[in-house]
Motif scaffolding. Structure first.
Motif, PDB file in Angstrom:
ATOM      1  N   ALA A   1       0.838  -1.205   0.000  1.00  0.00           N
ATOM      2  CA  ALA A   1       0.000   0.000   0.000  1.00  0.00           C
ATOM      3  C   ALA A   1       0.869   1.249   0.000  1.00  0.00           C
ATOM      4  CB  ALA A   1      -0.913   0.002   1.226  1.00  0.00           C
ATOM      5  N   LEU A   2       1.954   1.212   0.772  1.00  0.00           N
ATOM      6  CA  LEU A   2       2.854   2.361   0.834  1.00  0.00           C
ATOM      7  C   LEU A   2       3.490   2.609  -0.533  1.00  0.00           C
ATOM      8  CD1 LEU A   2       4.375   4.512   2.458  1.00  0.00           C
ATOM      9  CD2 LEU A   2       5.956   2.730   3.242  1.00  0.00           C
ATOM     10  N   GLU A   3       3.948   1.530  -1.169  1.00  0.00           N
ATOM     11  CA  GLU A   3       4.543   1.675  -2.506  1.00  0.00           C
ATOM     12  C   GLU A   3       3.525   2.269  -3.478  1.00  0.00           C
ATOM     13  OE1 GLU A   3       7.713   0.880  -3.517  1.00  0.00           O
ATOM     14  OE2 GLU A   3       8.367  -1.027  -2.650  1.00  0.00           O
ATOM     15  N   ALA A   4       2.280   1.829  -3.359  1.00  0.00           N
ATOM     16  CA  ALA A   4       1.248   2.315  -4.273  1.00  0.00           C
ATOM     17  C   ALA A   4       0.998   3.811  -4.051  1.00  0.00           C
ATOM     18  CB  ALA A   4      -0.042   1.528  -4.076  1.00  0.00           C
ATOM     19  N   THR A   5       0.938   4.214  -2.782  1.00  0.00           N
ATOM     20  CA  THR A   5       0.728   5.639  -2.488  1.00  0.00           C
ATOM     21  C   THR A   5       1.860   6.471  -3.067  1.00  0.00           C
ATOM     22  OG1 THR A   5      -0.138   4.900  -0.372  1.00  0.00           O
ATOM     23  CG2 THR A   5       0.291   7.260  -0.585  1.00  0.00           C
ATOM     24  N   LEU A   6       3.077   5.987  -2.890  1.00  0.00           N
ATOM     25  CA  LEU A   6       4.225   6.753  -3.376  1.00  0.00           C
ATOM     26  C   LEU A   6       4.225   6.797  -4.906  1.00  0.00           C
ATOM     27  CD1 LEU A   6       6.971   5.510  -0.882  1.00  0.00           C
ATOM     28  CD2 LEU A   6       5.705   7.669  -0.817  1.00  0.00           C
ATOM     29  N   ALA A   7       3.852   5.703  -5.518  1.00  0.00           N
ATOM     30  CA  ALA A   7       3.797   5.676  -6.981  1.00  0.00           C
ATOM     31  C   ALA A   7       2.763   6.681  -7.484  1.00  0.00           C
ATOM     32  CB  ALA A   7       3.475   4.269  -7.468  1.00  0.00           C
ATOM     33  N   ALA A   8       1.648   6.774  -6.776  1.00  0.00           N
ATOM     34  CA  ALA A   8       0.609   7.729  -7.179  1.00  0.00           C
ATOM     35  C   ALA A   8       1.119   9.160  -7.025  1.00  0.00           C
ATOM     36  CB  ALA A   8      -0.651   7.517  -6.338  1.00  0.00           C
TER      37      ALA A   8
ATOM     38  N   GLU B   1       5.380  14.448  -7.978  1.00  0.00           N
ATOM     39  CA  GLU B   1       6.303  14.566  -6.839  1.00  0.00           C
ATOM     40  C   GLU B   1       7.491  13.635  -7.024  1.00  0.00           C
ATOM     41  OE1 GLU B   1       5.065  15.155  -2.543  1.00  0.00           O
ATOM     42  OE2 GLU B   1       3.276  14.268  -3.433  1.00  0.00           O
ATOM     43  N   LYS B   2       8.607  14.033  -6.468  1.00  0.00           N
ATOM     44  CA  LYS B   2       9.763  13.153  -6.467  1.00  0.00           C
ATOM     45  C   LYS B   2       9.877  12.585  -5.059  1.00  0.00           C
ATOM     46  CE  LYS B   2      12.165  15.205 -10.298  1.00  0.00           C
ATOM     47  NZ  LYS B   2      11.234  14.435 -11.155  1.00  0.00           N
ATOM     48  N   VAL B   3       9.250  11.449  -4.852  1.00  0.00           N
ATOM     49  CA  VAL B   3       9.227  10.855  -3.524  1.00  0.00           C
ATOM     50  C   VAL B   3       9.478   9.365  -3.676  1.00  0.00           C
ATOM     51  CG1 VAL B   3       6.699  10.559  -3.560  1.00  0.00           C
ATOM     52  CG2 VAL B   3       7.903  10.728  -1.368  1.00  0.00           C
ATOM     53  N   GLY B   4      10.229   8.807  -2.768  1.00  0.00           N
ATOM     54  CA  GLY B   4      10.554   7.398  -2.916  1.00  0.00           C
ATOM     55  C   GLY B   4      10.841   6.715  -1.596  1.00  0.00           C
ATOM     56  N   LEU B   5      10.954   5.403  -1.694  1.00  0.00           N
ATOM     57  CA  LEU B   5      11.149   4.576  -0.512  1.00  0.00           C
ATOM     58  C   LEU B   5      12.416   3.758  -0.693  1.00  0.00           C
ATOM     59  CD1 LEU B   5       8.411   2.348   1.006  1.00  0.00           C
ATOM     60  CD2 LEU B   5      10.448   1.259   0.098  1.00  0.00           C
ATOM     61  N   GLY B   6      13.125   3.588   0.391  1.00  0.00           N
ATOM     62  CA  GLY B   6      14.301   2.737   0.326  1.00  0.00           C
ATOM     63  C   GLY B   6      14.387   1.902   1.579  1.00  0.00           C
ATOM     64  N   LEU B   7      15.033   0.769   1.477  1.00  0.00           N
ATOM     65  CA  LEU B   7      15.254   0.011   2.697  1.00  0.00           C
ATOM     66  C   LEU B   7      16.614  -0.658   2.640  1.00  0.00           C
ATOM     67  CD1 LEU B   7      14.648  -3.073   1.690  1.00  0.00           C
ATOM     68  CD2 LEU B   7      12.307  -2.498   2.240  1.00  0.00           C
TER      69      LEU B   7
ATOM     70  N   ALA C   1      13.168   4.031   4.754  1.00  0.00           N
ATOM     71  CA  ALA C   1      13.051   5.490   4.704  1.00  0.00           C
ATOM     72  C   ALA C   1      12.164   5.911   3.544  1.00  0.00           C
ATOM     73  CB  ALA C   1      14.433   6.126   4.534  1.00  0.00           C
ATOM     74  N   VAL C   2      11.381   6.950   3.771  1.00  0.00           N
ATOM     75  CA  VAL C   2      10.655   7.605   2.678  1.00  0.00           C
ATOM     76  C   VAL C   2      11.225   9.015   2.561  1.00  0.00           C
ATOM     77  CG1 VAL C   2       8.426   8.472   1.862  1.00  0.00           C
ATOM     78  CG2 VAL C   2       8.553   6.260   3.049  1.00  0.00           C
ATOM     79  N   VAL C   3      11.729   9.340   1.391  1.00  0.00           N
ATOM     80  CA  VAL C   3      12.395  10.631   1.194  1.00  0.00           C
ATOM     81  C   VAL C   3      11.744  11.365   0.019  1.00  0.00           C
ATOM     82  CG1 VAL C   3      14.573  11.808   0.665  1.00  0.00           C
ATOM     83  CG2 VAL C   3      14.586   9.737   2.065  1.00  0.00           C
ATOM     84  N   ARG C   4      11.558  12.667   0.219  1.00  0.00           N
ATOM     85  CA  ARG C   4      11.023  13.512  -0.838  1.00  0.00           C
ATOM     86  C   ARG C   4      12.135  14.448  -1.298  1.00  0.00           C
ATOM     87  NH1 ARG C   4       7.451  16.138   2.164  1.00  0.00           N
ATOM     88  NH2 ARG C   4       8.537  18.132   2.223  1.00  0.00           N
TER      89      ARG C   4
ATOM     90  N   ILE D   1      16.317   7.939  -2.029  1.00  0.00           N
ATOM     91  CA  ILE D   1      16.530   9.071  -2.943  1.00  0.00           C
ATOM     92  C   ILE D   1      16.561   8.559  -4.389  1.00  0.00           C
ATOM     93  CG2 ILE D   1      18.118  10.909  -3.634  1.00  0.00           C
ATOM     94  CD1 ILE D   1      19.050  10.956  -0.657  1.00  0.00           C
ATOM     95  N   GLU D   2      17.259   7.449  -4.602  1.00  0.00           N
ATOM     96  CA  GLU D   2      17.288   6.884  -5.963  1.00  0.00           C
ATOM     97  C   GLU D   2      15.887   6.537  -6.427  1.00  0.00           C
ATOM     98  OE1 GLU D   2      21.678   4.790  -6.262  1.00  0.00           O
ATOM     99  OE2 GLU D   2      19.891   3.565  -6.506  1.00  0.00           O
ATOM    100  N   ASN D   3      15.120   5.977  -5.503  1.00  0.00           N
ATOM    101  CA  ASN D   3      13.751   5.609  -5.853  1.00  0.00           C
ATOM    102  C   ASN D   3      12.914   6.859  -6.150  1.00  0.00           C
ATOM    103  OD1 ASN D   3      10.828   4.522  -4.256  1.00  0.00           O
ATOM    104  ND2 ASN D   3      11.617   3.561  -6.107  1.00  0.00           N
TER     105      ASN D   3
END
Ligand SMILES: Cc1cc2nc3c(=O)[nH]c(=O)nc-3n(C[C@H](O)[C@H](O)[C@H](O)COP(=O)(O)OP(=O)(O)OC[C@H]3O[C@@H](n4cnc5c(N)ncnc54)[C@H](O)[C@@H]3O)c2cc1C
Lengths: 750, 284
Positions: A430-437, A443-449, A606-609, A720-722
């Motif tokens: 769900a988090l990935e989907a929100t960020l993709a939307a 927006e330039k927002v992404g998730l990394g782990l 991390a979620v980074v914008r 950040i890459e994401n």
């Protein structure tokens, strides 16, 4: 009441909250003198002459000493991980003929006030012939001194058949990855008060921290004092993070001055000195080759890395290099591995350990590799990790490496299980989907782990003495130290659990070398494991004695008697036992020893914008899943995670010591060395797990001091890459807006 | 980090303060909030032999409206502006700006007069003072004079104030309701000195911008105005495209220096973005 597992508030806090703390600067002795260190303004040079005449004439000055005045004092020796050949690179307490970094002590002024000392210090003039400085560890080694190169040593560790791994590889990836120069910045700067105690005919050092017993032996030896004539006293300590509490030149100088002058000599570091003189850390460059099969399984890693040691090799010797190499493979199978770590001298502030030494760097390197493989093979970043994790059936897992002189054996773990719990905990799909939307909306927002394996509970021993007074008060004396992490509370909770008393009835004495003969101090996330085990053992002994006594007094059956059910107050039972022993109070001692560390592990997410115009980066969310085996005080574990994560974010985005080409430090104040503040750190979410208790200590605990920081740099780089959808390859921490901008520009070919 | 020795005076009247300045001007430094001076003294970058503390001098605090101007007493603390001090667009603007200056403890001590006298080109109040074309009123034992912002800021940490002068007040134009004001800056961390900032004020009449002021900070040795951005705005109807064009025009005319936090080129990008954002905010 307040036993293991309860989030009780800290026993340490009332004096701290009331402003009654006794930090180094709060310690005052009548007639005290103040020491000011004159530091080299030049990164590399030969001392021609030091003129102290004007300083000696300055009002209030008692003494001015240069290297010549302390020439008989040997350089500061290593506390940990010596490897052959490092000895020639040790630091003298005052420069002997050469200066090797801006900030190196070249003289001290001792005066009757800190102002007078600072005024006079300005009048000491060191005539220094400048030499070319070495400002990178990557260039081929130069000359340190006649017959000595700037490569102080090389650490090599390996296992498995690397040529076979590369022969079998479907893909070979090469990466160059670097972590900038950071350090732990405790809120309390360093301080040392040397005190000649004439009544007891001994020298004392107040303001000690971290490793008082080790420092006692080290400083006594340097000053040619029998250890019985030298004691260290730890007061409140405002943070350590690995750097505070090692033996530094200033500690020895303050003690030496007190010994020579037979007056109290106080040295309190100011912040500028702190950033120039206390250990730096990190600053590694890795060149990595990885053999990977068609499914993304890593078959082998070959890593050559360069550690920028700065001007001298300090107390940690090869510790950071050793830990980097020994812990680099992390939670993955990686059947073949070889690491070569070069310890190279440069003309920067000397380096040592800082919270998660070697693991912050190594985790960045390894997890960047995982992201890179995922990206190149078009695989999901969670999936690539899952494919490489060591399966639970293979635990305990012998890594085939050693670290800190112990064999690395992952004692208990369910790596895939933790990852699954984190995925469920944050609802990753769900988090990935929100960020993709959000990305789709511009927006330039992404998730990394990033995954990490930590180490904790370094031996070889910890001793504890517990005494129960006739009042029922329990006193625990340990050779551990407190750098502010809650040692008193946690040890009281452990003792309270065994003895069935309130943790508030227990007091904990730590960091006092005159109270217990040996002690290991506080570092490497060791105290809860090692001291906790020793407290358990000593408390169990006492419990046995008390139960036996109760059975005797009640003429009852030992097996059916409990301490709180027997009706006899604890103090009375203890007094009865003491009477048998002919001692003033009932006492038990215990020593816990081990040859192995215990390995907590976890994942940072991390979620980074990223701001497309300013290249500013905002950490929106930071989640730490961390298995600590068993949590003695969950609130304190969370506190460790929050603080660690904040520092990890600092190292990932803000903190960096930058030097000019001629070796001038450009980040020697808080205006330029950027610590993250509450504004830059989100509310850290933690998922503390107890799925893999350690089988190698009586409590099952693993240290929780470092897992909050370990994977932060890796996770943020990944996020950040994401956020910018993999147009660049983040290979260097910190990721500053300026660096991100130039990477993006290069990637878009402009 | 202990200052060099200094003598300390704490005058209780303005006349006394001016007399001390007349006597010791070259040797003395005024201390207001101390938020720039004291760190510089502790690093021994500044070593004034004499300090004249103006905190006990009455009448240097507070703001009032007079003849179309907002008159700001030099010792008025940054925190005063966190809530609008005047009803029009200026009050809202100053509150937005104040939130970017340092942190609460510093804002509660540091003063507008101290900021502009210190003349750090990355100071928000310097940017506003210059960008909005304020007047600065200086007093000495021999008289009082008004200095236009354009003449006040000479170079980094250097102003037109004479050693015997006290900055008494700062006078900003009280913009009417037909004015639109905005401010934007980018700093590495909240409260840091910004890498670049922009302040804008535009008067709109009949749907087009008739008058405009644009100030920039953090990019040169003094705060500057941007005639190029102003030229791009005048006579145009406000629109996102116009704001971007004004940003581009303003940025193209700058040639910022680089440091360890940002190269000159990067700062130029930031100028472009900050002018645009300030305009977006002004017309939001
Ligand atoms: C951590 C930190 C962060 C900061 N961040 C920012 C920031 O983001 N933005 C920003 O703008 N500022 C920032 N500052 C600086 C702060 O705003 C200062 O308060 C301000 O620059 C100076 O005001 P002051 O009243 O403290 O002046 P002081 O420090 O007392 O004086 C500064 C100078 O002005 C002179 N002076 C003061 N008042 C007068 C007067 N009435 N007449 C003539 N000369 C006078 C003094 O002699 C001195 O030379 C920061 C400061 C710190 C410590």
């Amino acid at each position: 009441m307040g036993g293991i597992g309860r989030s009780v508030t800290r026993l340490e806090d009332p004096p701290l909250l009331r402003g009654q703390g006794r930090f180094a600067a709060d310690i005052r002795f009548p007639g005290e003198l103040h020491m000011r260190v004159v530091r080299s303004p030049i990164a590399h040079g030969r001392i021609l002459e030091i003129d102290t005449a004007d300083a000696l004439d300055s009002p209030g000055v008692v003494a001015v000493w240069t290297g010549a005045d302390v020439a008989e004092i040997p350089p500061i020796d290593f506390r940990q991980m010596r490897i052959p050949g490092l000895g020639d690179y040790r630091q003298p307490i005052l420069a002997q003929g050469m200066v090797r970094y801006v900030g190196e002590p070249v003289a001290i002024v001792i005066a009757d006030s800190p102002y007078a000392a600072e005024d006079a210090a300005e009048l000491v003039f060191a005539d220094i012939e400048e030499l070319d400085p070495v400002m990178t560890a990557v260039q081929s080694p130069g000359e340190f001194a006649p017959g000595l190169t700037t490569e102080a040593g090389v650490v090599r560790k390996s296992y498995g058949d690397l040529p076979a791994a590369f022969a079998a590889a479907a893909h070979v990836f090469e990466l160059e990855l670097g972590v900038g120069r950071h350090t732990g910045v405790p809120m309390e700067t360093r301080g040392a008060i040397g005190y000649w105690n004439a009544d007891l005919n001994r020298l004392e050092m107040h303001g000690a921290s971290k490793v008082p017993h080790a420092n006692r032996l080290a400083i006594a030896k340097m000053l040619s004092l029998p250890p019985e004539q030298f004691h260290l006293f730890e007061g409140h300590v405002g943070g350590g993070f690995g750097i505070r509490g090692e033996v530094y030149p200033e500690d020895v100088l303050a003690c030496l001055a007190a010994l020579r002058l037979k007056r109290p000599v106080k040295w309190i570091e100011d912040r500028k000195e702190h950033l120039l003189a206390a250990n730096h850390s990190r600053d590694q460059l890795h060149r990595l080759r990885a053999a990977v099969d068609a499914n993304g399984v890593v078959l082998g890693i070959e890593d050559e890395f360069f550690v920028d040691q700065g001007g001298y090799v300090r107390t940690h010797a090869s510790t950071v290099t050793d830990l980097t190499a020994g812990m680099l493979p992390g939670p993955y199978r990686v059947p073949a591995f070889a690491a070569t770590g070069h310890i190279r001298l440069t003309n920067k502030t000397p380096a040592g350990t800082y919270r998660a030494p070697g693991r912050y760097e190594g985790t960045f390197v390894r997890e960047r590799l995982m992201d890179h493989v995922a990206d190149r093979l078009g695989l999901d970043r969670v999936e690539i990790r899952r494919r490489n994790l060591i399966p639970a059936e293979q635990i305990p897992f012998r890594r085939g490496l050693d670290a800190l002189g112990t064999e690395v054996v992952y004692d208990s773990a369910d790596f895939a299980g933790l990852l699954a719990k984190l995925e469920a905990g944050v609802d990753l799909p769900a988090l990935e989907a929100t960020l993709a939307a959000r990305r789709a909306a511009g927006e330039k927002v992404g998730l990394g782990l990033a995954y990490f394996v930590e180490k904790s509970g370094l031996g070889p021993f910890d001793d504890v003495i517990i005494t129960i007074a006739a009042t029922g008060a329990v006193e625990i004396v340990t050779g551990a130290a407190s750098v502010g992490q809650g040692v008193e509370t946690v040890m009281a909770q452990v003792a309270a659990s065994v003895l069935g008393v309130a943790h508030t009835d227990c007091t904990v004495v730590h960091g006092q070398t005159d109270r217990i003969a040996r002690g290991m101090g506080a570092f490497a996330s060791r105290v809860t494991v090692m001291t906790g085990a020793a407290v358990t053992m000593a408390a169990e002994k006492l419990k046995e004695r008390l139960l036996a006594k109760a059975a005797q007094l009640l003429q009852g059956d030992r097996a059916s008697i409990t301490l709180d059910g027997c009706g006899i107050p604890l103090g009375e039972l203890a007094a009865a036992c003491a009477a048998d022993d002919g001692t003033p109070a009932l006492t038990a001692e215990a020593s816990f020893t081990t040859d192995h560390m215990t390995y907590p592990y976890g994942v940072h997410l991390a979620v980074v914008r990223v701001d497309a115009e300013t290249f500013g980066m905002v950490v929106e969310r930071f989640v730490v899943a961390f298995d600590v085996g068993r949590s003695v005080n969950p609130m304190l574990v969370e506190g460790q995670i929050h603080g660690g994560a904040a520092q990890g974010i600092g190292g990932a985005l803000f903190e960096e010591f930058i030097y000019s080409e001629d070796g001038q430090p450009l980040s020697a104040s808080f205006a330029d060395y950027l610590m993250p503040t509450l504004n830059e750190v989100p509310m850290v979410e933690s998922l503390v797990l107890e799925d893999a208790p350690s089988p190698i200590n009586p409590l099952g605990v693993k240290g929780a001091g470092e897992g909050g920081i370990t994977a932060a740099g890796a996770a943020i780089a990944s996020a950040i890459e994401n956020a910018i959808q993999y147009r660049i390859n983040i290979a260097q921490l910190p990721v500053t807006p300026a660096r991100l901008r130039s990477m993006l520009q290069q990637a878009s070919g402009s | 980090m202990k200052p060099a020795a200094f003598a300390y005076h704490r005058p209780e009247t303005r006349a006394e303060a001016l007399a001390l300045l007349a006597e010791h001007g070259e040797e003395a430094k005024i201390i207001a909030g101390g938020q720039s001076l004291v760190p510089a003294m502790n690093f021994r970058l500044a070593r004034p032999p004499i300090l004249i503390d103006i905190n006990a001098v009455p009448g240097l605090d507070g703001v009032r409206e007079e003849a179309g101007q907002l008159v700001i007493g030099a010792r008025t603390r940054h925190a005063t502006f966190e809530k609008p001090v005047t009803a029009g667009p200026l009050g809202t603007l100053l509150a937005r700006v104040a939130a970017n200056i340092a942190h609460t403890p510093i804002r509660s001590r540091g003063s507008w007069g101290g900021s502009v006298s210190h003349a750090d080109p990355a100071s928000e109040w310097c940017c506003v003072t210059r960008g909005l074309e304020a007047e600065l009123v200086a007093e000495s034992a021999t008289g009082r004079r008004s200095i236009p912002a354009a003449d006040f800021f000479q170079t980094i940490f250097t102003t037109a104030l004479r050693p015997d002068e006290l900055l008494a007040e700062i006078r900003l134009p009280l913009f009417g309701p037909d004015w639109h004001c905005g401010f934007a800056e980018y700093a590495r961390r909240a409260g840091d000195f910004a890498l670049a900032m922009a302040v804008v004020a535009c008067r709109v009449e009949g749907g087009v911008i008739r008058e405009a002021r644009v100030g920039l900070g953090g990019i040169a040795s003094t705060p500057v105005t941007s005639p190029e951005a102003v030229a791009a705005l005048l006579g145009q109807a406000p629109s996102p495209a116009l704001f971007a064009a004004a940003g581009a025009a303003g940025a193209a005319a700058t040639d910022p220096d680089g440091d360890i936090h940002a190269s000159g080129e990067y700062r130029q990008d930031l100028v472009k973005a900050m002018i645009r954002r300030a305009l977006v905010q002004a017309f939001a």
